[in-house]
Design an enzyme around this catalytic site. Structure first.
Site, mmCIF file in Angstrom:
data_model
loop_
_atom_site.group_PDB
_atom_site.id
_atom_site.type_symbol
_atom_site.label_atom_id
_atom_site.label_comp_id
_atom_site.label_asym_id
_atom_site.label_seq_id
_atom_site.Cartn_x
_atom_site.Cartn_y
_atom_site.Cartn_z
ATOM 1 N N ARG A 1 -4.589 -5.820 5.164
ATOM 2 C CA ARG A 1 -3.607 -6.132 6.209
ATOM 3 C C ARG A 1 -4.213 -6.860 7.411
ATOM 4 O O ARG A 1 -3.483 -7.252 8.320
ATOM 5 C CB ARG A 1 -2.913 -4.837 6.670
ATOM 6 C CG ARG A 1 -2.195 -4.092 5.540
ATOM 7 C CD ARG A 1 -1.171 -3.120 6.066
ATOM 8 N NE ARG A 1 -0.166 -3.791 6.861
ATOM 9 C CZ ARG A 1 0.699 -3.172 7.643
ATOM 10 N NH1 ARG A 1 0.682 -1.868 7.732
ATOM 11 N NH2 ARG A 1 1.586 -3.855 8.350
ATOM 12 N N HIS B 1 0.383 7.468 9.941
ATOM 13 C CA HIS B 1 0.295 7.035 11.335
ATOM 14 C C HIS B 1 0.815 8.120 12.273
ATOM 15 O O HIS B 1 1.689 8.905 11.887
ATOM 16 C CB HIS B 1 1.146 5.772 11.547
ATOM 17 C CG HIS B 1 0.543 4.524 11.001
ATOM 18 N ND1 HIS B 1 1.233 3.660 10.193
ATOM 19 C CD2 HIS B 1 -0.682 3.971 11.172
ATOM 20 C CE1 HIS B 1 0.457 2.625 9.875
ATOM 21 N NE2 HIS B 1 -0.712 2.795 10.458
ATOM 22 N N CYS C 1 8.106 0.913 12.004
ATOM 23 C CA CYS C 1 7.191 -0.058 11.386
ATOM 24 C C CYS C 1 7.805 -1.456 11.258
ATOM 25 O O CYS C 1 7.094 -2.448 11.194
ATOM 26 C CB CYS C 1 6.818 0.383 9.977
ATOM 27 S SG CYS C 1 6.627 2.134 9.777
ATOM 28 N N GLU D 1 5.103 -3.818 12.998
ATOM 29 C CA GLU D 1 4.671 -2.988 14.133
ATOM 30 C C GLU D 1 3.158 -2.814 14.181
ATOM 31 O O GLU D 1 2.575 -2.691 15.256
ATOM 32 C CB GLU D 1 5.319 -1.599 14.032
ATOM 33 C CG GLU D 1 4.698 -0.614 14.988
ATOM 34 C CD GLU D 1 5.381 0.722 15.004
ATOM 35 O OE1 GLU D 1 5.252 1.479 14.030
ATOM 36 O OE2 GLU D 1 6.046 1.012 15.997
ATOM 37 N N ASP D 2 2.533 -2.773 13.003
ATOM 38 C CA ASP D 2 1.100 -2.478 12.977
ATOM 39 C C ASP D 2 0.235 -3.601 13.530
ATOM 40 O O ASP D 2 -0.939 -3.396 13.793
ATOM 41 C CB ASP D 2 0.682 -2.115 11.542
ATOM 42 C CG ASP D 2 1.333 -0.823 11.108
ATOM 43 O OD1 ASP D 2 1.358 0.115 11.928
ATOM 44 O OD2 ASP D 2 1.843 -0.756 9.983
ATOM 45 N N ASP E 1 2.380 -5.975 2.723
ATOM 46 C CA ASP E 1 2.847 -5.040 3.750
ATOM 47 C C ASP E 1 3.277 -5.757 5.029
ATOM 48 O O ASP E 1 3.500 -5.111 6.060
ATOM 49 C CB ASP E 1 1.742 -4.022 4.070
ATOM 50 C CG ASP E 1 1.561 -3.016 2.943
ATOM 51 O OD1 ASP E 1 2.490 -2.228 2.716
ATOM 52 O OD2 ASP E 1 0.508 -3.047 2.266
ATOM 53 N N ARG F 1 -6.606 4.808 9.939
ATOM 54 C CA ARG F 1 -6.433 3.395 10.277
ATOM 55 C C ARG F 1 -6.880 3.042 11.705
ATOM 56 O O ARG F 1 -6.998 1.859 12.032
ATOM 57 C CB ARG F 1 -4.958 3.003 10.131
ATOM 58 C CG ARG F 1 -4.368 3.205 8.743
ATOM 59 C CD ARG F 1 -4.851 2.155 7.762
ATOM 60 N NE ARG F 1 -4.282 2.384 6.437
ATOM 61 C CZ ARG F 1 -3.106 1.901 6.049
ATOM 62 N NH1 ARG F 1 -2.389 1.159 6.855
ATOM 63 N NH2 ARG F 1 -2.657 2.164 4.824
ATOM 64 N N LEU G 1 0.839 -1.206 0.000
ATOM 65 C CA LEU G 1 0.000 0.000 0.000
ATOM 66 C C LEU G 1 0.874 1.256 0.000
ATOM 67 O O LEU G 1 1.945 1.260 0.586
ATOM 68 C CB LEU G 1 -0.879 0.020 1.260
ATOM 69 C CG LEU G 1 -1.889 -1.108 1.417
ATOM 70 C CD1 LEU G 1 -2.550 -1.016 2.796
ATOM 71 C CD2 LEU G 1 -2.940 -1.038 0.315
HETATM 72 C C1 CIR Z 1 0.636 0.666 4.957
HETATM 73 O O1 CIR Z 1 0.119 1.557 4.266
HETATM 74 O O2 CIR Z 1 0.000 0.087 5.837
HETATM 75 C C2 CIR Z 1 2.053 0.288 4.709
HETATM 76 N N1 CIR Z 1 2.364 0.480 3.334
HETATM 77 C C3 CIR Z 1 2.997 1.111 5.576
HETATM 78 C C4 CIR Z 1 2.869 0.821 7.040
HETATM 79 C C5 CIR Z 1 3.812 1.613 7.858
HETATM 80 N N2 CIR Z 1 3.717 1.249 9.226
HETATM 81 C C6 CIR Z 1 3.900 2.070 10.242
HETATM 82 O O3 CIR Z 1 4.042 3.267 10.061
HETATM 83 N N3 CIR Z 1 3.830 1.560 11.468
#
Ligand code: CIR
Length: 261
Positions: free
Chosen positions: A93, A169, A256, A73-74, A68, A138, A26
């Site tokens: 995700r 984020h 991340c 971390e997410d 992704d 998100r 993404l």
């Molecule tokens: C996203 O859009 O979810 C991923 N391309 C990037 C996630 C980055 N994660 C973060 O900042 N913790």
């Protein structure tokens, strides 16, 4: 024996190697397709840097089904009392947490999960005083309410804040440097959310340097932001610069790429 500060002194981290499907990751704006080989080299540098502090790094295999997935971390919030599985706000995700669950279960006696609404780990900044959670595209009110109900009995104060417009984020714009000090973009600091902390600002034109991680004695920061790097060094931080060109194409950065505990 001195006590560890669990907000930046860690004995373990979890990472996941990028998959060839990273090209499908993404992104808010298309500024080019990430190059897998370069990303693998950067990722290896990142993992070696975490390990150089003496920490154990649990390195997970790539997930082709989740472009992704490298941004682990997410998927969770790791606290001394337990881990909380997130509920990512991006539909593509959501399944990443299913992959992370057994890994965290092996590390934690107490594992909870967000079951309603959405919350991404990237919107959460843990300081010794409180847990900031940024409402964003998100992370929504329902996800935040459930997270609060989990961390409150663990003795953590949850402070809801707002992730700036156009920023993926909350932690895209800030990071913890030590028990009292936060690195923040000027635009986020101006919202007043860090009143009472020592705040260091990223240099003008270097907003993307705000996503760093303090990991034991090191600050891992993206390469290419020399004014902010010098400022951090002048403030006594031991900085390691890591190339982030490929992750940046997918709005990802230093925080991340790992879960830290
Ligand atoms: C996203 O859009 O979810 C991923 N391309 C990037 C996630 C980055 N994660 C973060 O900042 N913790």
């Amino acid at each position: 024996m001195t006590m560890k500060n669990p907000t930046y002194e860690f004995s373990r981290a979890i990472t996941r190697r990028p998959s060839a499907s990273i090209t499908e990751g993404l992104r808010a704006t298309d500024i080019g397709t990430p190059d897998l080989d370069q990303m693998l080299r950067d990722h290896a540098h990142y993992v070696a840097t975490l390990k150089s502090t003496g920490a154990e790094v649990i390195e997970l295999d790539p997930l082709a089904d989740y472009p992704d997935g490298v941004f682990v971390e997410d998927t969770a919030l790791c606290l001394p009392q337990g881990a909380v599985l997130m509920r990512p706000g991006a539909p593509s995700r959501m399944g990443e947490t299913v992959e992370m669950a057994p890994v965290l279960r092996a590390c934690y006696d107490d594992m909870r999960e967000i079951s309603k609404g959405h919350a991404d780990g990237g919107d959460i900044l843990v300081t010794p005083r409180e847990i900031f959670v940024g409402r964003s595209d998100r992370t929504d009110a329902m996800g935040i309410a459930e997270l609060r109900a989990i961390v409150d009995p663990w003795g953590h104060k949850l402070t809801e804040v707002v992730t700036p417009n156009g920023v993926l984020h909350f932690k895209s714009d800030c990071s913890l440097l030590d028990g009292e000090t936060i690195l923040s973009t000027k635009r986020l600091e101006d919202s007043g959310c860090f009143d009472g902390y020592n705040v260091l600002n990223t240099a003008a034109g270097e907003d993307a340097a705000a996503n760093t991680i303090r990991f034991n004695e090191l600050v891992l920061m993206p390469a290419g932001f020399p004014k902010t790097a010098t400022m951090l060094q002048e403030n006594g931080y031991k900085v390691v610069e890591i190339n982030n060109s490929e992750c940046a194409k997918l709005d990802g950065g230093m925080s991340c790429l790992s879960l830290r505990f």
